[in-house]
Scaffold this motif. Structure first.
Motif, short mmCIF file in Angstrom:
data_model
loop_
_atom_site.label_atom_id
_atom_site.label_comp_id
_atom_site.label_asym_id
_atom_site.label_seq_id
_atom_site.Cartn_x
_atom_site.Cartn_y
_atom_site.Cartn_z
N GLN A 98 103.70 62.15 -4.35
CA GLN A 98 102.90 62.87 -5.34
C GLN A 98 103.77 63.80 -6.20
N ALA A 99 104.96 64.10 -5.72
CA ALA A 99 105.86 64.98 -6.48
C ALA A 99 106.71 64.21 -7.48
N LEU A 100 106.53 62.88 -7.57
CA LEU A 100 107.41 62.04 -8.38
C LEU A 100 106.66 61.39 -9.53
N ASP A 101 107.31 61.34 -10.69
CA ASP A 101 106.79 60.55 -11.80
C ASP A 101 107.37 59.14 -11.69
N ALA A 102 107.14 58.29 -12.69
CA ALA A 102 107.58 56.90 -12.61
C ALA A 102 109.09 56.79 -12.45
N ASP A 103 109.85 57.55 -13.23
CA ASP A 103 111.31 57.50 -13.12
C ASP A 103 111.78 58.05 -11.78
#
Length: 318
Positions: A130-135
């Motif tokens: 949940q702490a990560l975006d797509a990249d």
């Protein structure tokens, strides 16, 4: 058929079995070992390094002893020895499952479904999705592919070449124990110390071979060597550092940086700072590099076993 040929054919068959079949959905031997190690932990757990060392000795030692007994029983029959080596290799390597999970996350990202990618990521690594975006998810996948190429394939082949079936089984047992208790959670900070240190020692040769083969077979060998030399020692893990740095340089991407595990934020050094940010397409590039490294590792470890055996034979006769 000599012992070296038996091991060579068995290891090749086991690696081919992993390529064609992957891991079983149910009844995996590594999962059975994990359940047994968990049961031993429930009996032995104390917040103390000594009790953790005992847990490591009982679990890893028991796995190695069982494998040694099986190898001894199979030794009179070359067919049985070959089959045992193939089965043990197939059981302990996990390259196909690694590639499958990485590609599943990659497909979700390509479809623009970041939530699906977040849901799939825990199958591959322990990051907080949940702490990560797509990249960030793509970077986590590339880092996991790099590290697990060593842990799930190359390291096992190295120890198999050194010690046969007991080496294969022992390496996977140590690596599994590290995953179970070797992390810095409050429960395992002291109890898991021995497993973590033993995993560092067992993983050392496989990690260096993985980094070397990534540099040799990757798109940018010079970049891999440069990143390995400049950045590997800055990584908190003595074995993940060389592997991730070499993959980063070979692929021309930046790895490392701020990570989140179980609510704990870590600020790791950037590996190959001159590279670009990781994109979704780099997941497939990392998987292909992992495949090349794994295939080369089989040849290198088998050749190393043969050379070592001949040198020892010459030493005895001289």
């Amino acid at each position: 058929m000599g012992a070296d040929r038996v091991f060579a054919y068995g290891a090749a068959a086991g690696l081919l079995g992993d390529l064609l079949l992957g891991d079983p959905r149910r009844g995996h031997p590594v999962a059975a070992f994990g359940r047994a190690a968990g049961a031993v932990e429930r009996v032995l757990w104390r917040d103390h390094r000594g009790w953790g060392a005992l847990h490591t000795a009982v679990c890893a030692g028991g796995a190695v002893a069982s494998a040694a007994l099986a190898a001894s029983a199979a030794r009179p029959s070359r067919a049985a020895s070959l089959a045992l080596t193939a089965a043990a290799t197939w059981a302990v390597v996990g390259g196909t499952s690694l590639a499958r999970e990485a590609r599943a996350v990659g497909r979700a990202l390509e479809a623009g479904d970041v939530e699906a990618a977040r849901a799939r990521l825990p199958h591959l690594c322990g990051r907080d999705p949940q702490a990560l975006d797509a990249d960030g998810i793509a970077r986590a996948v590339v880092e996991s592919v790099a590290e697990n190429t060593s842990d799930a394939v190359v390291g096992a082949l190295v120890w198999g070449a050194v010690a046969g079936v007991p080496g294969l089984v022992g390496f996977r047992a140590v690596n599994t124990l590290d995953a179970m208790v070797g992390h810095l959670s409050p429960r395992h900070r002291h109890f898991g110390w021995a497993s973590a240190r033993l995993d560092d020692v067992a993983g050392w040769p496989g990690a260096r071979l993985t980094a070397l083969l990534a540099a040799a077979s990757g798109p940018d060998p010079r970049g891999a060597v440069r990143a390995w030399g400049a950045d590997a020692a800055r990584h908190p893990s003595p074995n993940a550092g060389p592997v991730e740095a070499a993959f980063a340089g070979a692929l021309g991407v930046r790895l490392g940086g701020t990570l989140s595990y179980g609510g704990r934020v870590e600020h790791r050094p950037v590996l190959n700072a001159a590279g670009r940010g990781v994109r979704t397409g780099d997941i497939e590039r990392a998987v292909r590099l992992s495949r090349r490294v794994s295939t080369l590792a089989l040849g290198v470890t088998l050749a190393g076993r043969l050379v070592a055996r001949r040198l020892l034979s010459k030493g005895r006769t001289s």
